[in-house]
Design an enzyme around this catalytic site. Structure first.
Site, PDB file in Angstrom:
ATOM      1  N   HIS A 135     -10.579 -10.065  -4.990  1.00 60.67           N
ATOM      2  CA  HIS A 135     -10.344 -10.977  -6.297  1.00 60.67           C
ATOM      3  C   HIS A 135     -10.950 -12.299  -6.250  1.00 60.67           C
ATOM      4  O   HIS A 135     -10.862 -13.589  -6.877  1.00 60.67           O
ATOM      5  CB  HIS A 135      -8.919 -11.388  -6.006  1.00 60.67           C
ATOM      6  N   GLU A 179      -6.833  -0.430 -16.116  1.00 63.33           N
ATOM      7  CA  GLU A 179      -7.225  -0.808 -16.872  1.00 63.33           C
ATOM      8  C   GLU A 179      -8.337   0.235 -17.928  1.00 63.33           C
ATOM      9  O   GLU A 179      -9.325  -1.280 -19.039  1.00 63.33           O
ATOM     10  CB  GLU A 179      -8.382  -1.527 -16.177  1.00 63.33           C
TER      11      GLU A 179
HETATM   12  C1  LIG Z   1      -6.858  -2.684 -10.816  1.00 62.10           C
HETATM   13  C2  LIG Z   1      -6.016  -3.530 -10.531  1.00 62.10           C
HETATM   14  N1  LIG Z   1      -5.539  -4.100 -11.644  1.00 62.10           N
HETATM   15  C3  LIG Z   1      -4.385  -5.029 -11.241  1.00 62.10           C
HETATM   16  C4  LIG Z   1      -4.220  -5.222 -10.467  1.00 62.10           C
HETATM   17  C5  LIG Z   1      -3.253  -7.339  -9.845  1.00 62.10           C
HETATM   18  N2  LIG Z   1      -1.757  -6.209  -9.168  1.00 62.10           N
HETATM   19  C6  LIG Z   1      -2.229  -6.805  -8.401  1.00 62.10           C
HETATM   20  S1  LIG Z   1      -0.538  -6.061  -7.529  1.00 62.10           S
HETATM   21  C7  LIG Z   1       0.057  -5.567  -9.115  1.00 62.10           C
HETATM   22  C8  LIG Z   1       1.490  -4.678  -9.500  1.00 62.10           C
HETATM   23  C9  LIG Z   1       1.345  -3.275  -8.295  1.00 62.10           C
HETATM   24  O1  LIG Z   1       3.001  -3.281  -8.286  1.00 62.10           O
HETATM   25  P1  LIG Z   1       2.927  -1.972  -7.439  1.00 62.10           P
HETATM   26  O2  LIG Z   1       2.150  -0.331  -7.366  1.00 62.10           O
HETATM   27  O3  LIG Z   1       4.443  -1.514  -8.229  1.00 62.10           O
HETATM   28  O4  LIG Z   1       3.528  -2.672  -6.176  1.00 62.10           O
HETATM   29  P2  LIG Z   1       4.344  -3.672  -5.638  1.00 62.10           P
HETATM   30  O5  LIG Z   1       3.692  -4.998  -6.373  1.00 62.10           O
HETATM   31  O6  LIG Z   1       4.843  -3.527  -6.160  1.00 62.10           O
HETATM   32  O7  LIG Z   1       4.708  -3.608  -4.453  1.00 62.10           O
HETATM   33  C10 LIG Z   1      -0.725  -5.886 -10.177  1.00 62.10           C
HETATM   34  C11 LIG Z   1      -0.800  -5.787 -11.551  1.00 62.10           C
HETATM   35  C12 LIG Z   1      -4.568  -5.469  -9.068  1.00 62.10           C
HETATM   36  N3  LIG Z   1      -4.605  -5.946  -8.108  1.00 62.10           N
HETATM   37  N4  LIG Z   1      -5.946  -4.193  -9.283  1.00 62.10           N
END
Ligand SMILES: Cc1ncc(C[n+]2csc(CCOP(=O)(O)OP(=O)(O)O)c2C)c(N)n1
Ligand SMILES: [Mg+2]
Lengths: 320, 338
Positions: free
Chosen positions: B139, B70
């Site tokens: 959220h 971000e």
């Molecule tokens: C600071 C922030 N940015 C974006 C999100 C939205 N978001 C939640 S999970 C995710 C993807 C995370 O990917 P990864 O770290 O690979 O974990 P996975 O979901 O594959 O377990 C995103 C973009 C968030 N919760 N927090």
């Protein structure tokens, strides 16, 4: 590494508990029983259990939005977790957190986390405590979270302070709907972590034994005062990013293939039965016990006490 | 005139503005979706359904899917805007402002002032916000109260499809940085949207209902709750002058003060907790500038001083509701001095 029969059964029970917990949630959510966002961990069981089977209550873990598996593996009460996801006052977090923030500091579980990348700096702090205790601090992280600035800062600080922190990157190849190939600029998370100046290795995240053995080496390395380490675990998530995700970003037949070829539970069963370490009947008995536990958890959650308006302002502070 | 949902109005307005201005770019997480995945780009088109088809139309140099970063999203949008582009940055949930606060607060908001008026940073930061989904403490939050407090930022909170079009077009064309707040509960709201090109200038409140007894001020999802309450109150013969502020910075002080001078009673509905909030800011404004008109103490309907809880019962107890607004209105009407 040779594990006792009891240790093998325990590891299997933990993985199976995670799998059945998630499969049951998938069904309950489809029935509209559960509110909020839920990110299921099914498929990645060998990662959480392969790491946490080495840990005691004074070792710390911090988790992610996909946290149920880490919680179960670290010893959070399964019924309390289910009650939390149902929003009960009897839940582990009194209905304040739901799926995304389950925590139990008493067992060294510093929380699932809704903010991607938030865990890594906190794991550094837990690493300061761990260093004085002779224990370790584990930061579970994903292929998406690894790109967050907080993760970079934490990795560097852990190196600078020579802390016993292990960054566990569960590479399930997706951050939400975006592929790892697009979002991770480095050749891999492992080469990136190594560039920060820490020991960095990979293991097969669907194979409990691969994770478990690699983690023994890293924990010994870190607790010997060598500073942090990182491990990248190749794994798969069996469900959508969150429940309700149509998964249009998947390839044709991808889900069938990973369920067929990359199933942690099946892999474990095959290994231990082929090597005659456990019999199918032993494992089936565990399956039955876990089924009963999950049934009990859901029934208890549906009957559990609901919070009321008066509970909203409880626990904002210790005293005010 | 077409009937559209707010989420589609956002997509279509960005589309129109991208076609209008070649210098406009857009950055965010999963705004394309499927990049680097077997399903391929545009497999999703934004998790909120607010950017579908834009990547295919304008290409990866203008519709930029980013890693989860971000700070770099805001910084990159700001740097591009400072050097001749116009930029839209999407932060998937307003709660994640915590991750990129420095870029917004110390950088974007202050460039022009610090640079002696010599720079422009035409950036629109879109942030879905708000409670109502049992999405738990990280959220579900509102952030308008603290971005409104930051000199250098404009803050927009649309509530209808037609307003969304005019306010988003104005935000994108504006040469100052704009925080454009999209309430998640309103994405599915449908309404008529004029076909022609138009902008809605900032600092103009919208009168939702007219009445002589109580002035109600609201933003975002609170406007709909207040409208329901106003309808109930009308049944009892109580007339509400309900203003949707549309922008909290700049603020339509004139409309607020004019209304309070007529009604003599003020009720503010705010989704933020009650301390140092929009509600307290508006209370102070009216107390300072329309004190003599007040017939009763100002009423604020807000959540308590707590995070947004998860469980259904807790979240609904936390949030303002039409019933709570009616109760506050009743207190206002029955107040007697001395
Ligand atoms: C600071 C922030 N940015 C974006 C999100 C939205 N978001 C939640 S999970 C995710 C993807 C995370 O990917 P990864 O770290 O690979 O974990 P996975 O979901 O594959 O377990 C995103 C973009 C968030 N919760 N927090
Ligand atoms: Mg991932």
């Amino acid at each position: 590494m040779q594990l006792s029969r009891e240790a093998l059964l325990k590891a299997y029970r933990q993985m199976k508990t995670i799998r059945m917990f998630e499969e049951r949630l998938h069904d309950e959510i489809a029935l509209g029983e559960i509110a909020g966002f839920t990110h299921l961990y099914a498929g990645q069981e060998a990662c959480a259990v392969g790491v946490c089977e080495h840990l005691g209550p004074r070792d710390y873990i911090i988790s992610t939005h996909r946290g149920h598996g880490h919680c179960i593996a670290k010893g959070c009460d399964v019924i309390g977790m289910m009650k939390e996801i149902y929003g009960s006052l009897e839940g582990l977090c009194k209905g304040k957190s739901g799926s995304m923030h389950i925590a139990d500091v008493d067992v060294g579980m510093l929380g699932a986390n809704g903010i991607v990348g938030a865990g890594a700096p906190i794991a550094v702090g837990a690493g300061i405590t761990a260093k004085s205790n002779g224990t370790v601090s584990i930061c579970f992280s994903g292929d998406g979270a690894c790109n967050q600035g907080t993760t970079f800062e934490a990795m560097n600080m852990a190196v600078v302070l020579k802390l016993p922190v292990i960054f566990v990157f569960e590479n399930n190849h997706y951050s939400e709907h975006t592929g790892e190939a697009y979002a991770v600029g480095a050749e891999s998370m492992t080469t990136r972590a190594a560039a920060f100046g820490m020991k960095a290795i990979k293991a097969d995240g669907i194979d409990f034994f691969s994770v478990y053995d690699a983690m023994r080496e890293l924990i010994d390395y870190c607790t010997a005062g060598n500073g942090p380490a990182s491990i990248e675990l190749d794994c798969e998530r069996f469900y959508g990013h969150f429940e309700g995700d149509p998964q249009r970003y998947r390839g044709k037949g991808e889900l069938d293939r990973i369920r067929e070829e990359r199933d942690a539970i099946r892999t474990f069963r095959k290994k231990v039965t082929d090597a005659r370490l456990l019999e199918d009947t032993d494992l089936d008995r565990v399956d039955a016990e876990v089924t009963a536990l999950i049934d009990e958890a859901v029934a208890a959650s549906k009957a559990a006490r609901r919070p009321t308006a008066a509970d909203v302002t409880e626990d904002v502070y210790i005293s005010y | 005139m077409a009937t559209k949902m707010i989420r589609d109005v956002i997509r279509d307005t960005i589309d129109t503005e991208m076609a209008r201005d070649d210098s406009l770019i857009m950055l965010g997480e999963d705004i394309v979706g499927g990049n680097g995945a077997a399903g391929g780009p545009e497999a999703i088109g934004g998790i909120w359904g607010t950017s579908g088809g834009l990547w295919a139309k304008y290409g990866p140099d203008r519709v930029i899917d980013t890693p989860i970063s971000e700070s770099a999203i805001i910084g990159a949008a700001a740097g591009a805007a400072l050097t001749g582009k116009r930029a839209i940055a999407e932060i998937m949930f307003a709660d994640f402002i915590g991750v990129c606060m420095d870029q917004i607060w110390n950088q974007v908001a202050k460039f022009r002032y610090m640079f002696g008026g010599k720079s422009r940073c035409p950036i629109t930061i879109r942030m879905p916000y708000g409670a109502g989904f049992n999405a738990a403490p990280q959220h579900s939050q509102v952030i308008h109260q603290f971005v409104t407090a930051m000199p250098g930022l404009k803050v927009v909170m649309p509530t209808t499809p037609a307003d969304t079009k005019g306010l988003l077009a104005q935000s994108i064309r504006d040469d100052d940085p704009v925080i454009f707040l999209e309430h998640k509960a309103l994405y599915g709201v449908k309404g008529e949207v004029p076909d022609e090109d138009y902008v809605i200038p900032f600092g103009n409140a919208r009168q939702v209902t007219q009445g002589d007894d109580i002035t109600i001020l609201a933003t975002g999802m609170m406007v709909g709750l207040a409208e329901k309450a106003a309808a109930d109150l009308a049944q009892d013969g109580i007339g509400c002058d309900l203003l949707d502020l549309r922008t909290t910075s700049p603020l339509d002080e004139e409309a607020i003060l004019d209304s309070v001078e007529q009604t003599g009673r003020l009720l503010i509905v705010d989704e933020a907790p009650p301390r140092c909030s929009l509600a307290t800011d508006l209370s102070a404004l009216v107390a300072q500038k329309a004190f003599a008109s007040l017939k009763a103490p100002i009423q604020m309907v807000t959540p308590p001083h707590s995070p947004v809880p998860f469980a259904r019962e807790l979240e609904s107890a936390y949030l303002p509701s039409p019933d709570k607004i009616v109760a506050a209105a009743t207190r206002l009407m029955s107040y007697r001095k001395g």
